[in-house]
Scaffold this active site. Sequence first.
Site, PDB file in Angstrom:
ATOM      1  N   CYS A  51       0.841  -1.200   0.000  1.00  0.00           N
ATOM      2  CA  CYS A  51       0.000   0.000   0.000  1.00  0.00           C
ATOM      3  C   CYS A  51       0.878   1.253   0.000  1.00  0.00           C
ATOM      4  O   CYS A  51       1.846   1.346   0.753  1.00  0.00           O
ATOM      5  CB  CYS A  51      -0.923   0.006   1.222  1.00  0.00           C
ATOM      6  SG  CYS A  51      -2.050   1.412   1.221  1.00  0.00           S
ATOM      7  N   CYS A  55       0.374   4.810   6.909  1.00  0.00           N
ATOM      8  CA  CYS A  55      -0.263   4.635   8.224  1.00  0.00           C
ATOM      9  C   CYS A  55       0.695   3.855   9.146  1.00  0.00           C
ATOM     10  O   CYS A  55       1.023   2.692   8.859  1.00  0.00           O
ATOM     11  CB  CYS A  55      -1.587   3.895   8.074  1.00  0.00           C
ATOM     12  SG  CYS A  55      -2.585   4.530   6.710  1.00  0.00           S
ATOM     13  N   CYS A  58       0.185   0.143  10.295  1.00  0.00           N
ATOM     14  CA  CYS A  58      -0.338  -0.862   9.367  1.00  0.00           C
ATOM     15  C   CYS A  58       0.729  -1.771   8.750  1.00  0.00           C
ATOM     16  O   CYS A  58       1.692  -1.302   8.139  1.00  0.00           O
ATOM     17  CB  CYS A  58      -1.127  -0.187   8.255  1.00  0.00           C
ATOM     18  SG  CYS A  58      -1.956  -1.401   7.203  1.00  0.00           S
ATOM     19  N   CYS A  95     -16.973  -8.670   5.082  1.00  0.00           N
ATOM     20  CA  CYS A  95     -16.268  -7.400   4.890  1.00  0.00           C
ATOM     21  C   CYS A  95     -14.971  -7.635   4.120  1.00  0.00           C
ATOM     22  O   CYS A  95     -14.123  -8.424   4.562  1.00  0.00           O
ATOM     23  CB  CYS A  95     -15.915  -6.775   6.230  1.00  0.00           C
ATOM     24  SG  CYS A  95     -17.296  -6.664   7.346  1.00  0.00           S
ATOM     25  N   CYS A 126     -19.750  -5.536   2.945  1.00  0.00           N
ATOM     26  CA  CYS A 126     -19.038  -4.334   3.367  1.00  0.00           C
ATOM     27  C   CYS A 126     -17.705  -4.323   2.633  1.00  0.00           C
ATOM     28  O   CYS A 126     -17.124  -5.384   2.402  1.00  0.00           O
ATOM     29  CB  CYS A 126     -18.812  -4.383   4.879  1.00  0.00           C
ATOM     30  SG  CYS A 126     -17.807  -3.003   5.488  1.00  0.00           S
ATOM     31  N   CYS A 186     -19.588   2.731   8.085  1.00  0.00           N
ATOM     32  CA  CYS A 186     -18.872   2.038   9.160  1.00  0.00           C
ATOM     33  C   CYS A 186     -17.598   2.843   9.395  1.00  0.00           C
ATOM     34  O   CYS A 186     -16.740   2.931   8.507  1.00  0.00           O
ATOM     35  CB  CYS A 186     -18.543   0.611   8.719  1.00  0.00           C
ATOM     36  SG  CYS A 186     -17.466  -0.262   9.868  1.00  0.00           S
ATOM     37  N   ARG A 258     -18.358  -2.278  17.191  1.00  0.00           N
ATOM     38  CA  ARG A 258     -17.626  -3.538  16.957  1.00  0.00           C
ATOM     39  C   ARG A 258     -16.327  -3.559  17.743  1.00  0.00           C
ATOM     40  O   ARG A 258     -15.463  -2.687  17.577  1.00  0.00           O
ATOM     41  CB  ARG A 258     -17.361  -3.744  15.465  1.00  0.00           C
ATOM     42  CG  ARG A 258     -16.721  -5.111  15.197  1.00  0.00           C
ATOM     43  CD  ARG A 258     -16.699  -5.508  13.736  1.00  0.00           C
ATOM     44  NE  ARG A 258     -17.990  -5.345  13.137  1.00  0.00           N
ATOM     45  CZ  ARG A 258     -18.270  -4.468  12.182  1.00  0.00           C
ATOM     46  NH1 ARG A 258     -17.323  -3.728  11.672  1.00  0.00           N
ATOM     47  NH2 ARG A 258     -19.487  -4.359  11.701  1.00  0.00           N
TER      48      ARG A 258
HETATM   49  N1  SAM Z   1      -6.763   0.727   2.985  1.00  0.00           N
HETATM   50  C1  SAM Z   1      -8.043   1.049   3.462  1.00  0.00           C
HETATM   51  C2  SAM Z   1      -8.070   2.196   4.431  1.00  0.00           C
HETATM   52  O1  SAM Z   1      -7.093   2.400   5.138  1.00  0.00           O
HETATM   53  O2  SAM Z   1      -9.078   2.870   4.491  1.00  0.00           O
HETATM   54  C3  SAM Z   1      -8.750  -0.136   4.075  1.00  0.00           C
HETATM   55  C4  SAM Z   1      -8.016  -1.174   4.889  1.00  0.00           C
HETATM   56  S1  SAM Z   1      -7.334  -0.631   6.423  1.00  0.00           S
HETATM   57  C5  SAM Z   1      -6.300  -1.979   6.838  1.00  0.00           C
HETATM   58  C6  SAM Z   1      -8.685  -0.658   7.543  1.00  0.00           C
HETATM   59  C7  SAM Z   1      -8.454  -0.241   8.978  1.00  0.00           C
HETATM   60  O3  SAM Z   1      -7.790  -1.260   9.696  1.00  0.00           O
HETATM   61  C8  SAM Z   1      -7.614   0.976   9.254  1.00  0.00           C
HETATM   62  O4  SAM Z   1      -8.318   2.161   9.066  1.00  0.00           O
HETATM   63  C9  SAM Z   1      -7.257   0.796  10.720  1.00  0.00           C
HETATM   64  O5  SAM Z   1      -8.210   1.437  11.535  1.00  0.00           O
HETATM   65  C10 SAM Z   1      -7.320  -0.715  10.905  1.00  0.00           C
HETATM   66  N2  SAM Z   1      -5.975  -1.272  11.205  1.00  0.00           N
HETATM   67  C11 SAM Z   1      -4.976  -1.469  10.339  1.00  0.00           C
HETATM   68  N3  SAM Z   1      -3.873  -1.961  10.952  1.00  0.00           N
HETATM   69  C12 SAM Z   1      -4.203  -2.079  12.264  1.00  0.00           C
HETATM   70  C13 SAM Z   1      -3.494  -2.516  13.411  1.00  0.00           C
HETATM   71  N4  SAM Z   1      -2.220  -2.894  13.345  1.00  0.00           N
HETATM   72  N5  SAM Z   1      -4.122  -2.519  14.607  1.00  0.00           N
HETATM   73  C14 SAM Z   1      -5.424  -2.111  14.685  1.00  0.00           C
HETATM   74  N6  SAM Z   1      -6.138  -1.683  13.632  1.00  0.00           N
HETATM   75  C15 SAM Z   1      -5.545  -1.659  12.428  1.00  0.00           C
HETATM   76 FE1  SF4 Z   2      -2.887   1.239   3.336  1.00  0.00          FE
HETATM   77 FE2  SF4 Z   2      -2.938   0.088   5.728  1.00  0.00          FE
HETATM   78 FE3  SF4 Z   2      -3.194   2.714   5.531  1.00  0.00          FE
HETATM   79 FE4  SF4 Z   2      -5.203   1.121   4.680  1.00  0.00          FE
HETATM   80  S1  SF4 Z   2      -4.470   1.346   6.775  1.00  0.00           S
HETATM   81  S2  SF4 Z   2      -4.347   2.897   3.632  1.00  0.00           S
HETATM   82  S3  SF4 Z   2      -3.994  -0.624   3.912  1.00  0.00           S
HETATM   83  S4  SF4 Z   2      -1.359   1.517   4.944  1.00  0.00           S
END
Ligand code: SAM
Ligand code: SF4
Length: 340
Positions: A51, A55, A58, A95, A126, A186, A258
Site C-alpha cells: 500500500c 499509516c 499498518c 467485509c 461491506c 462504518c 464492533r
Molecule cells: N486501505 C483502506 C483504508 O485504510 O481505508 C482499508 C483497509 S485498512 C487496513 C482498515 C483499517 O484497519 C484501518 O483504518 C485501521 O483502523 C485498521 N488497522 C490497520 N492496521 C491495524 C493494526 N495494526 N491494529 C489495529 N487496527 C488496524
Molecule cells: Fe494502506 Fe494500511 Fe493505511 Fe489502509 S491502513 S491505507 S492498507 S497503509
Amino acid sequence: MKQKWTLEDTKLLFNKPFFDLIFEAQKKHREYFNPNKIQISTLLSIKTGACPEDCKYCPQSARYKTGLKKEPLLELKQILKSAKHAKNSGSTRFCMGAAWKNPNDRDMPYLEKIIKAVKKMGMETCMTLGTINNIQAKKLSNAGLDYYNHNLDTSAKFYKNIITTRTYEERLKTLKVVRDAGMKVCSGGIIGLGEKIQDRMELLMQLSNLPVQPESVPINMLVKIPGTPMENNLDVEPFDFIRVIAATRIMLPKSYIRLSAGRKEMNDQTQAMCFMAGANSIFYGCKLLTSNNPKEESDLKLFQKLNLFPEYKKQNLTEENNFNLNATKINKEKYYNAGI
Ligand code: SAM
Ligand code: SF4
Ligand code: DTB
C-alpha cells in the site's frame, strides 16, 4: 433531536467513576438493543500489502518491513469460497478490505461483480477500499454494497502524527460521499497509537457529531506489528479501553459498536466487560485482514459462558442453531438451554 457532544460534555463522561459510566452505557445499550445478542462479521483481505499510504500502525504499508507477503486482487472463486465459509460459520456480514489508497476505475466492474455474487449468497456486504469518489460510491451502492468502512482512526489533531499521505478532511469527505450514495457508514478508530485521552474524546465527538451517525463503529485496539513504527507502543490499560467502549455506546447509542482488532490480546473478562459496556459486534474467524483473531471455537466458548447469541435479522432460530452446528463440538445442549 440528537445531542451535539461538546468537549466539556465528553470530558464529564470520560471522567465519571468507572461503574457509573458502565451503568449509563448499559442503560443506553438496553434502550436500543438486546444485550444478549451480538452481530457477527467476517473479514477477508481481497488485496494484500504494497500500500502506498504510510499509516504507522499498518502491516500493509509498502514503507515498513513487516515480512508480509503481498497478493494481487483475489479471484472471485477464492472470495466466494471464503464468503461461503463465513456464512456457514454463522457470520451475517462479509467485509472485504483492499490495501489501496483508492480503487482504480478499471477495477470497478470487478468490484461490482464481487458485491453482487456475495449478496446473492444471502450475506450483507461491506468493503474498505480507501478513498472513493462520488461516481465510484454510486457504482458500489448500485451493485448492492450495504456498508463502506472508512475509519477516522483518531482525533484530527493527532492524525498527522500517524498518517502523512492523506488528510483528515479527505477522510471526512469520503464518509460524506458514502452517505450521499445511500450506503451505511462504518467508521471508527484505533486505541493505543500513543494518543492522549483527549484524542479519544475528540475521535468520538467527530463520529457522534456527523450529520448522521455511522451505523457501525469499529473500535480497534492497536495490534503491534513488528516492523511498523508502532511495534513498541505501550500497552493500553484494559479499563481505559473499556471506558472508550462505554463512552462510544453513550455518544452513539443506536450504532453497532464492533470490538474489532486486538481481541486476541484480550482475556475473556476484558472482552466480557466490553460487551457489558455496549460492544455488540465482532469480527469472527481466525484472521482479521493479515493478523490473527481468536479461533472460532474459543469465541463460541466465550459466547456460551456469557449466554451471548448471534443476531439474525429475522430472529431465525434455525439459523441461530446452525451457528454452532457447523463450527464446533462445544456442549450445544448447555448452550441452547441457557439462552433460548
Ligand atoms: N486501505 C483502506 C483504508 O485504510 O481505508 C482499508 C483497509 S485498512 C487496513 C482498515 C483499517 O484497519 C484501518 O483504518 C485501521 O483502523 C485498521 N488497522 C490497520 N492496521 C491495524 C493494526 N495494526 N491494529 C489495529 N487496527 C488496524
Ligand atoms: Fe494502506 Fe494500511 Fe493505511 Fe489502509 S491502513 S491505507 S492498507 S497503509
Ligand atoms: C476495522 O476497523 N478493523 C478491521 C476492518 N475495519 C477492516 C481491520 C483490522 C486490521 C488489523 C490488522 C490486520 O489484520 O492487518
